[in-house]
Design an enzyme around this catalytic site. Structure first.
Site, short mmCIF file in Angstrom:
data_model
loop_
_atom_site.label_atom_id
_atom_site.label_comp_id
_atom_site.label_asym_id
_atom_site.label_seq_id
_atom_site.Cartn_x
_atom_site.Cartn_y
_atom_site.Cartn_z
N LYS A 1 6.51 -2.02 1.80
CA LYS A 1 5.37 -1.40 2.48
C LYS A 1 4.19 -2.38 2.42
O LYS A 1 3.24 -2.22 1.64
CB LYS A 1 5.03 -0.04 1.85
CG LYS A 1 4.25 0.86 2.80
CD LYS A 1 4.34 2.30 2.38
CE LYS A 1 3.36 3.18 3.13
NZ LYS A 1 3.43 3.10 4.59
N LEU B 1 11.48 1.23 6.64
CA LEU B 1 10.86 1.71 5.40
C LEU B 1 11.61 2.95 4.93
O LEU B 1 11.95 3.82 5.74
CB LEU B 1 9.39 2.06 5.66
CG LEU B 1 8.63 2.44 4.39
CD1 LEU B 1 8.35 1.19 3.54
CD2 LEU B 1 7.33 3.14 4.72
N TYR C 1 0.82 -1.20 0.00
CA TYR C 1 0.00 0.00 0.00
C TYR C 1 0.86 1.25 0.00
O TYR C 1 2.08 1.17 0.16
CB TYR C 1 -0.94 -0.01 1.21
CG TYR C 1 -0.25 0.32 2.53
CD1 TYR C 1 0.62 -0.58 3.12
CD2 TYR C 1 -0.47 1.54 3.17
CE1 TYR C 1 1.26 -0.27 4.32
CE2 TYR C 1 0.16 1.86 4.37
CZ TYR C 1 1.03 0.94 4.93
OH TYR C 1 1.67 1.25 6.10
N ARG D 1 -8.07 -20.45 -0.70
CA ARG D 1 -7.00 -20.22 0.27
C ARG D 1 -5.87 -21.23 0.11
O ARG D 1 -6.06 -22.45 0.30
CB ARG D 1 -7.56 -20.29 1.70
CG ARG D 1 -6.50 -19.94 2.76
CD ARG D 1 -7.08 -19.91 4.16
NE ARG D 1 -6.08 -19.52 5.13
CZ ARG D 1 -5.18 -20.36 5.67
NH1 ARG D 1 -5.20 -21.63 5.34
NH2 ARG D 1 -4.29 -19.92 6.53
N ARG E 1 7.71 4.04 -5.03
CA ARG E 1 7.87 3.08 -3.93
C ARG E 1 6.85 1.95 -4.04
O ARG E 1 7.17 0.79 -3.75
CB ARG E 1 7.76 3.80 -2.58
CG ARG E 1 8.08 2.89 -1.41
CD ARG E 1 8.18 3.64 -0.09
NE ARG E 1 6.91 4.24 0.29
CZ ARG E 1 6.75 5.03 1.36
NH1 ARG E 1 7.77 5.31 2.13
NH2 ARG E 1 5.57 5.53 1.64
N GLU F 1 12.65 2.36 13.80
CA GLU F 1 11.80 3.46 13.32
C GLU F 1 10.57 3.55 14.21
O GLU F 1 10.45 2.83 15.20
CB GLU F 1 11.43 3.25 11.85
CG GLU F 1 10.74 1.94 11.57
CD GLU F 1 10.52 1.67 10.08
OE1 GLU F 1 10.42 2.63 9.28
OE2 GLU F 1 10.42 0.49 9.72
N1 PMP Z 1 8.11 3.73 8.66
C1 PMP Z 1 6.97 3.05 8.70
C2 PMP Z 1 6.95 1.70 9.34
C3 PMP Z 1 5.79 3.59 8.16
O1 PMP Z 1 4.63 2.89 8.20
C4 PMP Z 1 5.82 4.88 7.61
C5 PMP Z 1 4.56 5.52 7.08
N2 PMP Z 1 4.27 5.06 5.81
C6 PMP Z 1 7.04 5.57 7.58
C7 PMP Z 1 8.17 4.97 8.11
C8 PMP Z 1 7.15 6.94 6.98
O2 PMP Z 1 7.11 6.86 5.58
P1 PMP Z 1 6.54 8.06 4.72
O3 PMP Z 1 7.36 9.26 5.05
O4 PMP Z 1 6.71 7.63 3.32
O5 PMP Z 1 5.11 8.23 5.11
#
Ligand code: PMP
Length: 305
Positions: A169, A225, A56, A123, A75, A201
């Site tokens: 993502k 991410l 997503y 499934r 991305r 993060e």
């Molecule tokens: N890390 C994670 C785990 C996230 O879910 C997000 C939000 N998408 C981010 C970092 C920040 O990414 P972005 O700046 O692209 O929203």
């Protein structure tokens, strides 16, 4: 979220599913059609429902325009490629849908969410022979320029219990759901996830600290991410007069930092003024954080007006 009435739900369950606030029905988009949210459904056999088998994106809407849609769609393409999911449409088509949803729903500040799944099939863990991706999107308003959290948030430290491909993502996010729920229960807005004491993060954001005027953020790897907002902050760092070093830091270093902040597409740059019971710096948003937020906002205005 509006759940259509169904006589198959026992009454008590139906009551639980009722929206708690009156919401007007949004226009959503699913598999090529704009529909009311009441008609936006996926199958119980959809692989995103059964396995979290989907990816997503979330992009901000600012001044009624999508912000950095191109970067988000690059991305998304990468996420799809990494899980061998065929793209359901071109990035240009998906971007047009995302912008149209913002417009149709009258959103000036908010976000658009877009999800692509490996579709519905009997499934079975391995991929179906003929994949027909499900793709849907919705928009919602959110205060971005005047975010009530701009005066500082608390984060709650939790171990990072996720898998080894956090660069994708993915919609499989139970670990983040649990981390963010633990944060909420601790009176915090966001989680600070760590692996053996090293900060990875936030639950849905990238984390930064500032020490002696230098901003530190963890380098990209499969452990985090590649945040679009993180990347934009690297781009505007000169304008913000901020020196950045991409280096991992510990929870301890964050607690003892002069400043700390998070970045994400739907919060931009937000000061972290508390890490659990610890006060960061003097407890107020720091100058480096504020310069970065201002530079981010200035760029967002330039791109959307
Ligand atoms: N890390 C994670 C785990 C996230 O879910 C997000 C939000 N998408 C981010 C970092 C920040 O990414 P972005 O700046 O692209 O929203």
């Amino acid at each position: 979220m509006v759940i259509p009435h169904s006589s198959s739900h026992p009454r008590a369950v139906r009551d639980l599913l009722k929206p708690t606030l009156p919401v007007s029905l949004r226009t959503c988009w699913i598999n090529g059609s704009y529909v009311s949210e009441a008609d936006a459904h996926v199958s119980i056999f959809d692989r995103s429902v059964l396995f979290g088998d989907g990816v997503y994106e979330v992009a901000a809407v600012f001044n009624g325009r999508l912000l950095d849609a191109d970067r988000h769609l690059v991305r998304l393409e990468r996420s799809m490629r990494e899980i061998a999911l065929p793209a359901p449409a071109s990035s240009a088509e998906l971007e047009a849908v995302m912008q149209e949803l913002a417009t149709r729903n009258g959103i000036t500040e908010g976000l658009v969410y877009l999800q692509v799944t490996r579709g519905a099939a009997e499934r079975d863990f391995a991929f179906p022979d003929h994949v027909q991706p499900t793709v849907f999107a919705f928009a919602r308003p959110k205060k971005l320029s005047d975010d009530p959290n701009q005066h500082g948030i608390r984060v709650h430290v939790v171990p990072d219990i996720r898998w080894q491909r956090c660069d994708i993502k993915s919609t499989a996010m139970l670990a983040q759901v649990l981390a963010k729920q633990a944060a909420r229960q601790a009176g915090a807005f966001e989680a600070m996830m760590h692996e053996d004491g090293l900060v990875t993060e936030g639950g849905s954001s990238n984390l930064w600290i500032v020490r002696d005027g230098i901003a530190y953020t963890r380098p990209l790897s499969r452990d985090i991410l590649a945040g679009i907002t993180r990347h934009v902050c690297l781009d505007v760092a000169d304008e913000a007069q901020v020196s950045v070093v991409q280096r991992a830091f510990t929870v301890e270093q964050a607690i003892n930092a002069d400043e700390c902040f998070i970045t994400s597409a739907t919060s931009f740059v937000l000061p972290v003024t508390r890490i659990d019971e610890h006060v960061v710096g003097n407890g107020a948003p720091g100058p480096v954080t504020l310069r970065m937020r201002d530079a981010y906002l200035a760029r967002a205005h330039r791109l959307t007006t």
